[in-house]
Design a protein around this motif. Structure first.
Motif, PDB file in Angstrom:
ATOM      1  N   SER A   1      45.739  43.914  50.291  1.00  0.00           N
ATOM      2  CA  SER A   1      46.064  44.811  49.182  1.00  0.00           C
ATOM      3  C   SER A   1      46.345  44.004  47.923  1.00  0.00           C
ATOM      4  O   SER A   1      46.633  42.821  47.967  1.00  0.00           O
ATOM      5  CB  SER A   1      47.261  45.693  49.536  1.00  0.00           C
ATOM      6  OG  SER A   1      48.377  44.915  49.865  1.00  0.00           O
ATOM      7  N   GLY A   2      46.249  44.700  46.806  1.00  0.00           N
ATOM      8  CA  GLY A   2      46.401  44.082  45.491  1.00  0.00           C
ATOM      9  C   GLY A   2      45.189  44.458  44.648  1.00  0.00           C
ATOM     10  O   GLY A   2      44.554  45.485  44.877  1.00  0.00           O
ATOM     11  N   ARG A   3      44.865  43.611  43.680  1.00  0.00           N
ATOM     12  CA  ARG A   3      43.638  43.832  42.898  1.00  0.00           C
ATOM     13  C   ARG A   3      42.518  43.104  43.634  1.00  0.00           C
ATOM     14  O   ARG A   3      42.234  41.932  43.373  1.00  0.00           O
ATOM     15  CB  ARG A   3      43.784  43.312  41.471  1.00  0.00           C
ATOM     16  CG  ARG A   3      42.605  43.738  40.600  1.00  0.00           C
ATOM     17  CD  ARG A   3      42.753  43.292  39.187  1.00  0.00           C
ATOM     18  NE  ARG A   3      42.815  41.825  39.173  1.00  0.00           N
ATOM     19  CZ  ARG A   3      42.779  41.086  38.084  1.00  0.00           C
ATOM     20  NH1 ARG A   3      42.703  41.645  36.910  1.00  0.00           N
ATOM     21  NH2 ARG A   3      42.842  39.777  38.161  1.00  0.00           N
ATOM     22  N   VAL A   4      41.911  43.805  44.593  1.00  0.00           N
ATOM     23  CA  VAL A   4      40.922  43.173  45.467  1.00  0.00           C
ATOM     24  C   VAL A   4      39.586  43.920  45.494  1.00  0.00           C
ATOM     25  O   VAL A   4      38.695  43.552  46.250  1.00  0.00           O
ATOM     26  CB  VAL A   4      41.479  43.011  46.908  1.00  0.00           C
ATOM     27  CG1 VAL A   4      42.608  41.991  46.922  1.00  0.00           C
ATOM     28  CG2 VAL A   4      41.949  44.337  47.487  1.00  0.00           C
ATOM     29  N   GLN A   5      39.446  44.942  44.671  1.00  0.00           N
ATOM     30  CA  GLN A   5      38.157  45.624  44.542  1.00  0.00           C
ATOM     31  C   GLN A   5      37.633  45.416  43.125  1.00  0.00           C
ATOM     32  O   GLN A   5      38.400  45.389  42.165  1.00  0.00           O
ATOM     33  CB  GLN A   5      38.299  47.118  44.857  1.00  0.00           C
ATOM     34  CG  GLN A   5      38.600  47.367  46.325  1.00  0.00           C
ATOM     35  CD  GLN A   5      38.498  48.829  46.708  1.00  0.00           C
ATOM     36  OE1 GLN A   5      38.008  49.654  45.959  1.00  0.00           O
ATOM     37  NE2 GLN A   5      38.973  49.144  47.901  1.00  0.00           N
ATOM     38  N   GLY A   6      36.323  45.229  43.030  1.00  0.00           N
ATOM     39  CA  GLY A   6      35.705  45.000  41.722  1.00  0.00           C
ATOM     40  C   GLY A   6      35.921  43.592  41.210  1.00  0.00           C
ATOM     41  O   GLY A   6      35.738  43.336  40.020  1.00  0.00           O
ATOM     42  N   VAL A   7      36.316  42.677  42.095  1.00  0.00           N
ATOM     43  CA  VAL A   7      36.596  41.292  41.688  1.00  0.00           C
ATOM     44  C   VAL A   7      35.848  40.298  42.583  1.00  0.00           C
ATOM     45  O   VAL A   7      36.272  39.164  42.735  1.00  0.00           O
ATOM     46  CB  VAL A   7      38.112  40.996  41.685  1.00  0.00           C
ATOM     47  CG1 VAL A   7      38.818  41.772  40.588  1.00  0.00           C
ATOM     48  CG2 VAL A   7      38.737  41.270  43.047  1.00  0.00           C
ATOM     49  N   TYR A   8      34.733  40.753  43.179  1.00  0.00           N
ATOM     50  CA  TYR A   8      33.878  39.896  43.995  1.00  0.00           C
ATOM     51  C   TYR A   8      34.571  39.454  45.285  1.00  0.00           C
ATOM     52  O   TYR A   8      34.226  38.449  45.885  1.00  0.00           O
ATOM     53  CB  TYR A   8      33.431  38.676  43.158  1.00  0.00           C
ATOM     54  CG  TYR A   8      32.143  38.030  43.619  1.00  0.00           C
ATOM     55  CD1 TYR A   8      30.949  38.739  43.644  1.00  0.00           C
ATOM     56  CD2 TYR A   8      32.134  36.700  44.007  1.00  0.00           C
ATOM     57  CE1 TYR A   8      29.766  38.135  44.062  1.00  0.00           C
ATOM     58  CE2 TYR A   8      30.961  36.091  44.436  1.00  0.00           C
ATOM     59  CZ  TYR A   8      29.782  36.820  44.453  1.00  0.00           C
ATOM     60  OH  TYR A   8      28.632  36.225  44.870  1.00  0.00           O
ATOM     61  N   TYR A   9      35.562  40.226  45.739  1.00  0.00           N
ATOM     62  CA  TYR A   9      36.331  39.840  46.927  1.00  0.00           C
ATOM     63  C   TYR A   9      35.473  39.903  48.199  1.00  0.00           C
ATOM     64  O   TYR A   9      35.488  38.987  49.010  1.00  0.00           O
ATOM     65  CB  TYR A   9      37.573  40.726  47.082  1.00  0.00           C
ATOM     66  CG  TYR A   9      38.596  40.159  48.039  1.00  0.00           C
ATOM     67  CD1 TYR A   9      39.652  39.399  47.574  1.00  0.00           C
ATOM     68  CD2 TYR A   9      38.496  40.377  49.405  1.00  0.00           C
ATOM     69  CE1 TYR A   9      40.580  38.854  48.441  1.00  0.00           C
ATOM     70  CE2 TYR A   9      39.420  39.848  50.282  1.00  0.00           C
ATOM     71  CZ  TYR A   9      40.463  39.085  49.791  1.00  0.00           C
ATOM     72  OH  TYR A   9      41.370  38.540  50.660  1.00  0.00           O
TER      73      TYR A   9
ATOM     74  N   THR B   1      44.446  34.275  48.920  1.00  0.00           N
ATOM     75  CA  THR B   1      44.017  33.964  47.560  1.00  0.00           C
ATOM     76  C   THR B   1      42.770  34.754  47.206  1.00  0.00           C
ATOM     77  O   THR B   1      42.705  35.392  46.167  1.00  0.00           O
ATOM     78  CB  THR B   1      43.727  32.455  47.413  1.00  0.00           C
ATOM     79  OG1 THR B   1      44.892  31.730  47.790  1.00  0.00           O
ATOM     80  CG2 THR B   1      43.346  32.107  45.989  1.00  0.00           C
ATOM     81  N   GLY B   2      41.762  34.682  48.074  1.00  0.00           N
ATOM     82  CA  GLY B   2      40.530  35.439  47.857  1.00  0.00           C
ATOM     83  C   GLY B   2      39.705  34.906  46.713  1.00  0.00           C
ATOM     84  O   GLY B   2      39.759  33.725  46.381  1.00  0.00           O
ATOM     85  N   SER B   3      38.937  35.792  46.101  1.00  0.00           N
ATOM     86  CA  SER B   3      38.065  35.403  44.997  1.00  0.00           C
ATOM     87  C   SER B   3      38.915  35.015  43.789  1.00  0.00           C
ATOM     88  O   SER B   3      40.088  35.378  43.688  1.00  0.00           O
ATOM     89  CB  SER B   3      37.120  36.551  44.639  1.00  0.00           C
ATOM     90  OG  SER B   3      37.839  37.652  44.141  1.00  0.00           O
ATOM     91  N   SER B   4      38.290  34.302  42.875  1.00  0.00           N
ATOM     92  CA  SER B   4      39.046  33.775  41.729  1.00  0.00           C
ATOM     93  C   SER B   4      39.651  34.866  40.848  1.00  0.00           C
ATOM     94  O   SER B   4      40.689  34.647  40.226  1.00  0.00           O
ATOM     95  CB  SER B   4      38.156  32.857  40.887  1.00  0.00           C
ATOM     96  OG  SER B   4      37.035  33.566  40.414  1.00  0.00           O
ATOM     97  N   ALA B   5      39.055  36.054  40.804  1.00  0.00           N
ATOM     98  CA  ALA B   5      39.568  37.137  39.958  1.00  0.00           C
ATOM     99  C   ALA B   5      40.549  38.055  40.694  1.00  0.00           C
ATOM    100  O   ALA B   5      41.168  38.918  40.077  1.00  0.00           O
ATOM    101  CB  ALA B   5      38.410  37.965  39.414  1.00  0.00           C
ATOM    102  N   ALA B   6      40.709  37.863  41.994  1.00  0.00           N
ATOM    103  CA  ALA B   6      41.590  38.732  42.783  1.00  0.00           C
ATOM    104  C   ALA B   6      43.062  38.402  42.545  1.00  0.00           C
ATOM    105  O   ALA B   6      43.417  37.271  42.221  1.00  0.00           O
ATOM    106  CB  ALA B   6      41.278  38.587  44.274  1.00  0.00           C
ATOM    107  N   VAL B   7      43.897  39.430  42.712  1.00  0.00           N
ATOM    108  CA  VAL B   7      45.348  39.255  42.718  1.00  0.00           C
ATOM    109  C   VAL B   7      45.833  39.880  44.026  1.00  0.00           C
ATOM    110  O   VAL B   7      45.990  41.092  44.133  1.00  0.00           O
ATOM    111  CB  VAL B   7      46.011  39.929  41.502  1.00  0.00           C
ATOM    112  CG1 VAL B   7      47.520  39.751  41.572  1.00  0.00           C
ATOM    113  CG2 VAL B   7      45.453  39.387  40.202  1.00  0.00           C
TER     114      VAL B   7
END
Length: 103
Positions: A23-31, A76-82
């Motif tokens: 969970s977090g900002r994990v959609q639309g960020v190339y996750y 951590t995930g993708s660089s744009a994920a939070v």
């Protein structure tokens, strides 16, 4: 049973399965695509998909070390994920083969 049969059964016995919710900002960020790349680099089978509630769900199957490394990567995930939280449940392997993004 010959030696190669013994090695094959040990490999199956050593497989683990992690069912992960991120969970977090994990959609639309190339996750999801980044997860697939990270899984392929670690020779982990399974899948990843977006959920309607904004989380990402994934299943990882492979060696314990590889699956644990991928679970750690999810924090951590993708660089744009939070990433805010990673919830992991371990299950019996189901024989996943390859890694795919599910829709």
């Amino acid at each position: 049973m010959n030696e190669s049969d013994a090695n094959e059964s040990e490999t199956e016995d050593d497989r683990v399965r992690a069912h992960v919710f991120v969970s977090g900002r994990v959609q639309g960020v190339y996750y999801r695509a980044s997860t697939r790349e990270a899984a392929e680099e670690r020779d982990v089978d399974g899948w990843v998909r977006n959920l309607d509630d904004g989380r990402v769900e994934a299943v990882f199957e492979g060696s314990e070390d590889a699956v644990e490394a991928l679970v750690e990567w999810c924090h951590t995930g993708s660089s744009a994920a939070v990433v805010e939280d990673v919830d992991v449940t371990y299950e019996e392997p189901q024989g996943e083969s390859g890694f795919r993004v599910r829709w």
